[in-house]
Structure formats: C-alpha cells, structure tokens
Design a protein around this motif. Structure first.
Motif, PDB file in Angstrom:
ATOM      1  N   UNK A  90      30.974 -14.922-142.876  1.00 55.80           N
ATOM      2  CA  UNK A  90      29.946 -15.041-141.890  1.00 55.80           C
ATOM      3  C   UNK A  90      30.764 -16.079-140.765  1.00 55.80           C
ATOM      4  N   UNK A  91      30.357 -15.852-139.461  1.00 56.56           N
ATOM      5  CA  UNK A  91      30.947 -16.545-138.239  1.00 56.56           C
ATOM      6  C   UNK A  91      30.046 -17.940-138.272  1.00 56.56           C
ATOM      7  N   UNK A  92      30.361 -19.067-138.790  1.00 51.21           N
ATOM      8  CA  UNK A  92      29.716 -20.147-138.561  1.00 51.21           C
ATOM      9  C   UNK A  92      29.801 -20.842-137.482  1.00 51.21           C
ATOM     10  N   UNK A  93      31.059 -20.477-136.839  1.00 49.65           N
ATOM     11  CA  UNK A  93      31.236 -21.202-135.372  1.00 49.65           C
ATOM     12  C   UNK A  93      30.123 -20.489-134.511  1.00 49.65           C
ATOM     13  N   UNK A 100      24.354 -25.977-130.316  1.00 50.58           N
ATOM     14  CA  UNK A 100      24.731 -26.801-129.162  1.00 50.58           C
ATOM     15  C   UNK A 100      24.564 -26.070-127.843  1.00 50.58           C
ATOM     16  N   UNK A 120      25.579 -26.162-142.175  1.00 51.63           N
ATOM     17  CA  UNK A 120      25.811 -24.842-142.502  1.00 51.63           C
ATOM     18  C   UNK A 120      26.590 -24.605-143.850  1.00 51.63           C
TER      19      UNK A 120
END
Lengths: 361, 361
Positions: A90-93, A100, A120
């Motif tokens: 998954x794209x946690x960024x 934010x 996360x």
C-alpha cells in the motif's frame, strides 16, 4: 468544498471508489451506538482508533474525524491514537500526506486535535497489527472479504459466489470460516474489554444478492462469459481461465454468527448487531439521473479495474512475458468496455454489504 | 552477507551515510545498559521501542533487532511494539519494504519475532508521536541537532558552530535550549516511568571539535568560502548567502545538563550518562588505507548533499526559477568537488557525537 470532497478529488483511489465512501457514511450510526456505550465509563489511558485495510485513508477520513470529535465532546483531554493499516504494498506516504494536509493548505490533523497521535502499519489484517488491549474502536470497510489466498480453482466461474461447483464451494466456505476466525482473533487480542469493532464488508444478503449481481445485472457472469469467449478464440487457455479465481468470499449473516460461535472466539467476542446495506451503483445512478451515457461509459469501468486487474493477471501463465500478460488483461477490459458501450443499461455495480458490530467481552 | 549489509546495499540513503551506521553500532553498549536496568523488573504490558528520525530505518535495523532479541532472551512472550517516525516527507514505504523483506527474500520482521507489532508515524519529533506512557526504550541517531527552524541569519557564516557572530550565537543557543526542552518534554510524556531514551546526536566536544572540523579540516568553512567566491563573482547575491543558514545546533555536554535542569523537565528526566564519540570519516579512512583517490573523490561528496542541498536551495531568492536555483546549488557542489579533486588530503568529515542516555523518573 469540505475536507472529504477535497480528498476525494485529490486521491485517484478514492475517486474511483465513491461507492465505498457512501458505505462508510452509512456506518456512522453504528459507530455512534458503540461510542455511546464506551464513552461514559471509559477508564483506559488511551482511546485507540484504527482503520484496517485503509488504502489511502481518504474514504474513511470523515468518519474518523467525526469519531474523534465525538470522543472529544465528552473527554476533551483523553489521548487518542489513530492507526491506519494495510498490506505492505500500500502507499503509506499517501496516508501521511493526507494527515498533514487535511484541507489542501497544509492543515495537520495533529494541529487540529491536541492529544491525538497517529501511526500506520504495513501489516495485513491476517496478522496482529496493534499491541494487545489498545484498540477501543476498530473499523474496516470493504476489505475483509479478501481471503488469505484462493483455496482452489473454481471449475465453472471466476467468483465462488456465482459458482455451482459444489466441491469448490465447500472449500471456499471452509477457508472463509478459518480466515474470519483468524482475523477476528487478532482483533480480539488488540481490543480492550468493552471495545468495539465495526466490520463493513461485502456479503450476500437474504435475497441472495451480492456485489454487481442485483436487478438482473450480473457483473461476475459478464466477466466469466467474456473470458470464456477469449478461451474459445484461443486468446487465452482454458487452464488460464481456471486459474483466475477471486480469493474472496461474500459471507452471509449466518457466517458471522458461526465465526463468533467458534471455540476460539466464543469467550472473546459477541455480535451486537448486523445491518444490511444495499448501495446503488453511484455511476449508474448518475447515468439514470442525467442520461449522460458518455460519462458513464468512461468513468464506470475504472472502478472495476482497481480490485480485479491483479486476479486476471495472476491467472495468466507465467510462461508468457509480463508485457503479454498485461496486454491480455487490457484486452479483456477493452472487451468489457465495448460490452458496456453496447448495452449500458445492463451494467452497474450495486454494493451489498453487511455492517457487523462486534463487542469484546 | 548479513541483513544489515544487504540493506545498506539496497538503500541509497544508508549507503551514503555509512558513518551513521558506525555510530549506531557504537551505541549498543548504552542500550544494553538500559536494558539491563529495565528488563528484570519490567511490569508493563507492552515493551515500547522507537526510532525517532528513522529515515528508511536501514541504519538502525541491526540495533533494533539486537534489542528485540535481548528483550526476548528474558521475556519470550512479552509484546513488543516498534515505531519508526520521521518528517511527513520521509519515504515510509521504504520502511515497510524493509520490515517485510529483512533478508531480501521476503522474510518479514513479524514472521521472525512473534508478539512483535510495528508502526510508523509521519510526525516530526517536535510533536508528541506516541501515546503517553508507551515508550520503554527510545532511540534517535543524528537527527535532533536540527532546530525547528533557523532563528535568524548568521552574518559571517552558514553554520552557527563556525560563526563569530555573537548576536546570532545567542539567538541560536536560546533556540537550541527551547527546542531541546520541547523535544525531551514530548519524549518524557511518551516514556514509561523507568524507561530510557538514548539520544545519539551531533555535538561539539570538549576540544571544540564538531562535524567536519577536526584535524585541520574545516568543512563548513569550505562551504562558506566557496559560496563567498560565488558572491564575489556575482553568481549569487550577498543577501542569498546571508539567507543560507543551517537550522542546526551542535550542543555541548553542558547544554544537555541545562535542558534537564529546566523546570519543565527537572521532575521528569535525568541524565544517566553522556559519552563522547569521534568517528573518523569512513570515506577518508578508506582513501588513506587504499590510496584510491578516484573512489574517494567520487563517493565522498554524495554523503554531504543528502543533508545540505536543501539549506543552500532555500537560501536562494524565490524570484529565481526552480531550475535556476537547482542549477546554482549544483554549481556550488561542482565547485566543492573540484576543490576535493585539487586537494583530496584536506577533505573528510569526521563525526563528533554525544551519546546521551536519559531516564524517566
């Protein structure tokens, strides 16, 4: 434009799954019910909140913010911890960017809510994700119908819910039970006594309806028929079609009751409530309201590819090159889009969910 | 090849900061000291471990694994939670990849250690990151010398440690104190009573040495002199050079004692030990050992750009285009590389650290 609309616009995944957002909104009353029970007597040091299978976090954000505000309204200084988890790929960024930049102008969720912390976890819900006794209110939407893996080939279909293959049906039913018990056992370990877990999950309702198989529309049958045509034309082999199996199970209400009756769970969890939810396909509804066929034909197929592409790809022979496999999957979707163009009225994907509210004993 | 070597190879950031890895390895004895005190009487339900300013997690991985194994050796079933935090812009997907591929063949940290859970937080260490009372052993390496922001321009330099500007020195010293108290106050809130925080931080030692300013080598002076040349040649303006200020402070041992003596912290934290650490520049050491000048000239400058590029970029006028600003920063580094080529013997960047072990009262 509110926060959620902004995020839906920003996030490609969320935009393609507008229906998922509608479902999450419909779940708030059950979360409120849980909060009403938990908050008056809450005696833990941290209120633990979590979204399992969160993707980019966009669809559940409004729900999470509402929940935080409800906790705050009775317990202004109580520390709250919010965890987002999903598969390691998954794209946690994207989750970090969202937390934010709540309003698209750099407003941080931490600035908005004092005494809130966030994290996360790149961990599947088939593992324990949080430390023991830290989860007050867990949430998962449209994720836990995925089995750990497909337990075998389905001889007459790509999805077990639409199959008549009795042998495969038994295999998938058993795997679904084992997997659900495993998932819930991990959640039970994470939950505080008296805590809740709201599972919003694709299922099969009392009328036998399930995702995309309502009102005479049969999405999975279309998938299977178009793939069978590709076999007939020798584009793909019969063996490859056999190997295309959605590792999913659409559970009935009884399946949830059977899971908590399992000896592994019976001392830990109880079901407080199960609601049915039928969410009309948002793309087809817009099409019906506006008559704008072009937009429907253009926007609807995208919502399917996000979760089905990989299943078709994996079924194709590893002896083919990656390029060839991708080309074949794209050809399948092109055929599907042609089918939509030819008879748009016969397409659409209504969501059939259960909202299952579990409580930790 | 062991796990860490594999990861160092995989991760560009870690490869460029081999020195940082050496420093972390030197810190293990102090962590062992903390563990020896904490483990025999540990009565919390979860052992909380955290790396603040973790980047991709590569450099501290071996330390974290050693710590987990040490906890496991006395408490085989104790739940451990490991959190990685860094600024929201950090690549958290890289941390997830690492945790799920420890050996490069898909070995997961969760499979390796039962009863371990992991998370990451896209949150600056100037905020509270973990819920209260959940941190048993915190760790931070080569990160907390960054101030929240530069409190003002330095008239005669780019780095306050090399400046004679008394006004600026006072300003930076005060900001450093406020920031350190803030950072430690958040950590103290996160820590369990009796828990430890090991801060491994760039500093100024009793000989007045600091990063890159040892043995007659003065890295920051070189930076300033080359930039002054660019001002003289009208490549950049004097105002732009004024605006290039490392938002950093290299603290002395006394600065740490002053922080815990602050009324905000004096009831919460005590300093157990402060060690000096002088780590010779790994690039220059290899150059001295092998005489391979070409490798030195090629590999050494990369280690500087990772942490300094942004400071130079931000100083340049916003009236310039992004392309122009990037071109000017690259020109600066090209000049720096030429300087290295002309007199390689006079370059190198020794690390000067303090290892400060704090204990929560």
């Amino acid at each position: 434009m509110n926060t959620t609309e902004f995020l839906a616009m920003q996030s490609e995944y969320s935009a393609k799954t507008k229906g998922a957002k509608d479902v999450i909104d419909a779940s708030f009353p059950l979360l409120q019910k849980a909060l009403k029970d938990v908050l008056p007597n809450f005696d833990q040091t941290v209120f633990g909140l979590a979204d399992f299978g969160a993707a980019d976090g966009g669809t559940s954000l409004e729900l999470m913010l509402k929940t935080i505000e409800q906790v705050r309204s009775t317990q202004p200084d109580l520390p709250i911890h919010l965890n987002y988890s999903d598969l390691p790929e998954n794209d946690f960024n994207a989750i970090g960017r969202m937390l934010n930049n709540l309003d698209g102008k750099g407003m941080s969720i931490l600035g908005k809510y004092p005494h809130l912390t966030v994290s996360s976890s790149p961990v599947s819900f088939y593992h324990q994700i949080l430390p023991p006794n830290q989860l007050t209110l867990g949430f998962s939407a449209t994720a836990m119908h995925w089995l750990e893996f497909a337990p075998g080939n389905i001889r007459d279909h790509v999805h077990i819910a639409a199959s008549q293959d009795e042998e495969a049906k038994t295999l998938y039913r058993q795997k679904s039970h084992t997997d659900l018990v495993k998932i819930l056992d991990h959640r039970a370990n994470e939950m505080q006594s008296g805590g809740y877990f709201l599972l919003v999950n694709f299922g099969i309702n009392d009328k036998g309806q399930f995702l995309g198989n309502t009102e005479g529309v049969h999405m999975f049958d279309r998938f299977y028929n178009l793939l069978s045509q590709m076999v007939a034309e020798k584009k793909i082999t019969a063996e490859e079609l056999q190997n295309m199996n959605f590792p999913q199970y659409y559970r009935s209400k009884e399946d949830y009751h059977a899971a908590v009756a399992d000896e592994q769970l019976s001392n830990q969890l109880e079901i407080v409530q199960i609601n049915d939810l039928h969410t009309p396909c948002p793309y087809r509804e817009a099409f019906r309201a506006t008559g704008d066929e072009a937009t429907f034909v253009e926007s609807y197929p995208g919502t399917l590819q996000t979760w089905s592409y990989q299943v078709f790809y994996v079924g194709l022979s590893k002896e083919r090159s990656e390029t060839e496999r991708n080309t074949l999957v794209r050809e399948f979707f092109t055929r599907y889009e042609q089918d939509i163009r030819q008879r748009p009225q016969e397409h659409g994907m209504d969501y059939i969910h259960h909202l299952v509210l579990f409580k930790k004993k």
